[in-house]
Design a protein around this motif. Structure first.
Motif, PDB file in Angstrom:
ATOM      1  N   ILE A 148       0.818  -1.215   0.000  1.00 32.11           N
ATOM      2  CA  ILE A 148       0.000   0.000   0.000  1.00 32.11           C
ATOM      3  C   ILE A 148       0.854   1.268   0.000  1.00 32.11           C
ATOM      4  CG2 ILE A 148      -1.894  -1.172   1.167  1.00 32.11           C
ATOM      5  CD1 ILE A 148      -1.116   0.280   3.728  1.00 32.11           C
ATOM      6  N   GLN A 885      -5.629   2.541  -2.450  1.00 27.25           N
ATOM      7  CA  GLN A 885      -6.177   1.327  -3.041  1.00 27.25           C
ATOM      8  C   GLN A 885      -7.576   1.078  -2.514  1.00 27.25           C
ATOM      9  OE1 GLN A 885      -3.322  -1.686  -1.649  1.00 27.25           O
ATOM     10  NE2 GLN A 885      -4.851  -2.399  -0.178  1.00 27.25           N
ATOM     11  N   TYR A 895      -5.460   0.056  -7.424  1.00 28.33           N
ATOM     12  CA  TYR A 895      -4.538   0.943  -6.715  1.00 28.33           C
ATOM     13  C   TYR A 895      -4.010   2.033  -7.636  1.00 28.33           C
ATOM     14  CZ  TYR A 895      -0.673  -1.574  -8.976  1.00 28.33           C
ATOM     15  OH  TYR A 895       0.180  -2.120  -9.893  1.00 28.33           O
TER      16      TYR A 895
END
Length: 951
Positions: A148, A885, A895
């Motif tokens: 992430i 995301q 994402y």
């Protein structure tokens, strides 16, 4: 009066209703944990039956129901892969009922609760627990955090970790890590706990941009060494833990694309790799054979200008367990294709500097050339890893791990080189003597291959062993670095402040072939014995390792001279295909391989043994101590001329490396650690062998080894306070101190060891700089507020080296005086201030994550000079990145990532009063009278979008 009476009645009714509501409105709150690992479960469903009320646990595993009437409530708690739990809660009055729920994986019986459970090393929870219970001081980043984050390479991830900064390549991407102000050479890279060789042709450190981030399970940065760890890691150990076989079938992947903003503003230049000869003529025909001019085709010098295609990023991971979970298999592959570049301006500094007019005035830097460069790189990054493990029983297991990493960069560098003169133009810029346009193309092909067999066995009651056998090969090939140059003489027009350009002429063409291999064969053997000491069970460990490293290096270059036109003393430039060349002198067709010290064979043997005791003094106080002994034998033989120093060497040294680690636990969530250990740095072979080349990350100056340098010995002290309140929250603050004997740093040298002559361009050479002190403070924090969070770290580092610099001035009788004056400065590459700050959003209910990440790197010395005050400093940088995301259903995630949103430039400066700013001798791209800017690079933002899937 009537209205007042009505208002009083209304207020009384509202107050009654509010009071009644408060009395009969209760709250249910709590946390949901994994019953085996005691880690919080994020995104678990908590439902009040018959009420249609549902919440999802937050980042700390917590949930809350407010405003509940008095009564009995049935709750159902569920999480994917776990057995559901039902419970009943009674609310009476305005009370808050708080409790914890423990869920167990499906199929696990209560009798198995006390047994250790297989843990997912890719989670943030696992990373935090490992930090908390590790034997040494460590920072860990999980693959979930990496996924992430805004980063797709390991090098860029490193800048988010406490105490770490990165050095960037010519494209602006991270390439090497600096830990706690210790230059990249002082750090070690492991894969699954095993040291790997480097494909770099000069250095031991591994270029971290060769690792795709999506192959990793986690990154462990170990900052204090126990005796069972190799001793050549002063800044830290970067252990890259690859994926392991899961407990069930998985299929995961990623497909993404992107673009660099740089190429919205200008074209991308490329060349056809089919025109590159993989071997130099001397390798094809043998030594002593004159190479014909036709052996140097022009195809790879002809470039095309266009808009690059979009970037590509794909990866796939498959894994499962078989044979009643005894056999685990995982295979993962990744491919990244990116188009990157930069616009760079450089003032090339001269090897010699004019003296100061007297001993009260500082010398002024001298520059010879103004470079404007456009870098254009196609980077292909690929990796494959596979692991098979087999558990014979709970005490005996074996695994086989293999990985292949490849980083291919095909680069075009277009340079406008202005040879600076001594007159000024109307804009007050220094006028040129000549202008050269240079086109350089290179293919830089790097790879690392590793295979490791590991086992863990129980031998006797209380005695266990673990062992590793590994073979690794790192290679780098830079076939046919080709540079073609054309030039124009410049004639100033007297009294007008203008100049006239002469005829465009073909100039010398250079071709160079470089390749090297670095082979490692190593074995590790460790024994662990649980002994009873004073009624307590303590752990005694001992073992050793052996590594044989063998390195071969090849370097051969040619200079081709243009054939003069029949009616001229030069060749008028028409086109690259029409240009004609010859060798002057004729034996230049042999290349420089016959006496090139860049051709060498070297080996290194390292023997190590250690003993270590882990002792629990009290239930709260734990100590780990021991001694490691390492013996190093280095040998090399180069092709250098026999009459020059450094042709060969045979070097032996032994180091005794004590270590003590301690931990005192105030409670289950609060502790303090301390450590002392001694470590070393072994010079790389290229640090010792005096061969000059310009193939590394610094391609402005030649870099040459120094046969007289000594290895570095460092004493390290650490202390850190740790707090893990709940969930993923954490707080750490620590301090460190390093006493460094014979630190090695690269500095400008005025002459070449190989030739012994002064040149127009200074040489960068490794040198020992006496004794240095390095100390600092690290702060790490992470705190979540529901779905929002903040995280960051700050490191203050202060290092001191007391050395001497050259200062040259004119005496009253106009004699040039050379003196060495004291110079107090920080370590090369050390920033006093490094900071990271991130704003986080994570909603398990909405299945959305977002991160806005800022990285600050303070000023630091990039390159050392032999002259007082002429060190090249990097200006502070602030980089801002963003990622987000969103998960669709159970299996798909979309994402986006954006990097360098502030378009932060890279700038090198000399901290001297700038006499070339707003004066008659003004230089280009200057910014201030307080310093001289000698390099100014821009990379611009880059963007990517894609989706991941997981089954």
């Amino acid at each position: 009066m009537t209205n007042c009476a009505h208002y009083r009645k209304l207020i009384a009714v509202v107050s009654f209703l509010f009071t009644a509501t408060a009395v009969f409105a209760g709250t249910i709150k709590g946390h949901v944990y994994d019953g085996l690992t005691k880690e919080q479960l994020i995104g678990a469903n908590v439902v009040i039956k018959h009420e249609l009320k549902k919440v999802v646990t937050s980042l700390d595993g917590g949930f809350t129901f407010k405003g509940l009437e008095n009564g009995t409530y049935e709750l159902k708690i569920s999480y994917v892969g776990y057995a559901e739990v039902d419970t009943t809660i009674v609310i009476a009055g305005a009370e808050v009922r708080e409790f914890n729920i423990y869920l167990f994986p499906q199929g696990v019986t209560l009798s198995e609760v006390t047994k250790s459970a297989a843990k997912d090393g890719s989670t943030d929870q696992y990373a935090q627990k490992r930090e908390q219970f590790a034997n040494n001081i460590v920072n860990i980043v999980s693959s979930k955090t990496i996924a992430i984050s805004p980063d797709i390479t390991v090098a860029n991830v490193m800048q988010r970790i406490s105490g770490m900064s990165i050095e960037r390549s010519s494209t602006g991407d991270g390439q090497h890590a600096i830990i706690r102000g210790m230059d990249k050479r002082y750090n070690t890279t492991l894969v699954n706990g095993i040291k790997i060789p480097s494909p770099d042709n000069r250095n031991r450190y591994v270029p971290l941009d060769i690792f795709p981030a999506d192959l990793l399970d986690r990154i462990e940065v170990i900052k204090s060494l126990t005796p069972d760890l190799e001793g050549d890691a002063t800044g830290g150990v970067m252990n890259l833990v690859m994926r392991s076989a899961p407990s069930h079938f998985i299929a995961e992947g990623n497909v993404g694309t992107g673009y660099s903003q740089l190429f919205l503003n200008r074209d991308f230049h490329s060349f056809k790799k089919a025109g590159v000869n993989s071997k130099s003529p001397i390798e094809l025909s043998g030594p002593g054979v004159y190479a014909p001019v036709g052996a140097f085709p022009y195809n790879n010098l002809v470039t095309d200008a266009s808009k690059p295609p979009i970037n590509k990023n794909v990866n796939l991971t498959l894994g499962n367990r078989f044979l009643h979970n005894k056999l685990g298999v995982i295979i993962a592959g990744s491919y990244q294709n990116t188009y990157r570049g930069s616009n760079s301006q450089i003032l090339q500094q001269s090897a010699t500097v004019p003296p100061a007019p007297n001993d009260h005035i500082a010398q002024q830097p001298a520059v010879s050339d103004d470079f404007y460069r456009e870098y254009n790189s196609r980077v292909d990054r690929s990796g494959v890893e596979a692991k098979v493990d087999y558990a014979f029983n709970k005490n005996n297991s074996i695994s086989l791990f293999a990985t292949h990493l490849q980083l291919n960069e095909r680069r075009v560098r277009i340079t406008s080189d202005t040879l600076l003169g001594g007159y000024t133009l109307p804009n007050d810029f220094i006028g040129p003597y000549a202008i050269h346009t240079k086109t350089e193309t290179r293919s830089d092909l790097q790879s690392i291959n590793n295979i490791t067999l590991q086992g863990s066995n129980a031998l006797l009651e209380g005695l266990t062993t673990d062992w590793s056998l590994t073979a690794a090969l790192a290679k780098r090939e830079v076939p046919d670095i080709a540079e073609f140059s054309v030039g124009q003489k410049v004639t100033p027009n007297a009294g007008t402040g203008t100049y006239t350009l002469g005829t465009l002429q073909t100039e010398d063409e250079s071709r160079e072939w470089i390749h090297n291999t670095d082979k490692d064969l190593a074995g590790y053997l460790n024994f662990h014995y649980k002994a009873n000491i004073s009624g307590k069970t303590e752990l005694i460990s001992f073992g050793g390792m052996y590594r044989h490293k063998e390195r071969d290096n090849f370097d051969n270059s040619y200079i081709l001279t243009p054939v003069n036109d029949k009616d001229s003393v030069y060749q008028k430039f028409i086109s690259i295909p029409d240009s004609k060349f010859q060798f002057i002198p004729a034996n230049g067709a042999l290349g420089n391989a016959s006496q090139n010290p860049g051709i060498y064979h070297a080996y290194e043997n390292v023997y190590a043994a250690y003993g270590m005791l882990k002792y629990q003094l009290t239930s709260r106080f734990e100590l780990i101590g021991g001694l490691r002994v390492e013996n190093t034998h280095q040998n090399y033989m180069s092709s250098l001329n026999d009459a020059l120093p450094g042709k060969s060497a045979d070097i032996n040294f032994m180091d005794f490396l004590p270590s003590v680690q301690g931990k005192y636990a105030f409670s289950k969530i609060k502790d303090i650690r301390f450590s002392y250990f001694r470590s070393i740095f072994r010079p790389a072979f290229a640090d010792l062998i005096p061969f000059p080349d310009k193939s590394g990350s610094n391609d402005t100056y030649l870099v040459e080894g120094n046969p007289y340098i000594k290895h570095t010995v460092i004493d390290n002290f650490d202390v850190r306070y740790e707090l893990f309140p709940k969930g993923l929250d954490q707080f750490m603050i620590g301090a460190f101190y390093k006493l460094i004997n014979n630190p090695i740093e690269y500095a400008f040298a005025p002459y070449s060891t190989t030739s012994g002559n002064y040149g127009a361009t200074p040489i960068l050479s490794p040198q020992n700089f006496g004794t240095a002190n390095n100390f600092g403070v690290e702060l790490v924090f992470r705190k979540y507020f529901g779905n929002f969070g903040v995280s960051g770290n700050y490191t203050f580092t202060n290092s001191v080296i007391n050395a001497t610099k050259l200062y040259v001035y004119l005496t009253p009788d106009n004699t040039t005086k050379f003196t060495n004056v004291p110079d107090r400065r920080p370590l090369q590459g050390q920033s006093a201030h490094i900071g990271n700050f991130s704003l986080l959003y994570k909603s398990a209910k909405n299945k959305t994550d977002a991160q806005l990440a800022l990285v600050y790197t303070g000023e630091r010395i990039n390159t050392l000079s032999q002259y007082k005050g002429f060190d090249n400093w990097e200006k502070p940088t602030t980089n801002l990145d963003f990622s987000a995301q969103h998960q669709f259903g159970k299996h798909y995630i979309l994402y986006v990532k954006a990097n360098n949103l502030l378009n932060t430039p890279f700038r090198l400066v000399i901290k001297q009063h700038n006499n070339a700013y707003h004066t008659k001798t003004q230089l280009p791209f200057q910014e201030s009278t307080d310093y001289m800017t000698v390099q100014y690079d821009r990379y611009y933002a880059s963007y990517s979008i894609g989706f991941r899937f997981k089954f």
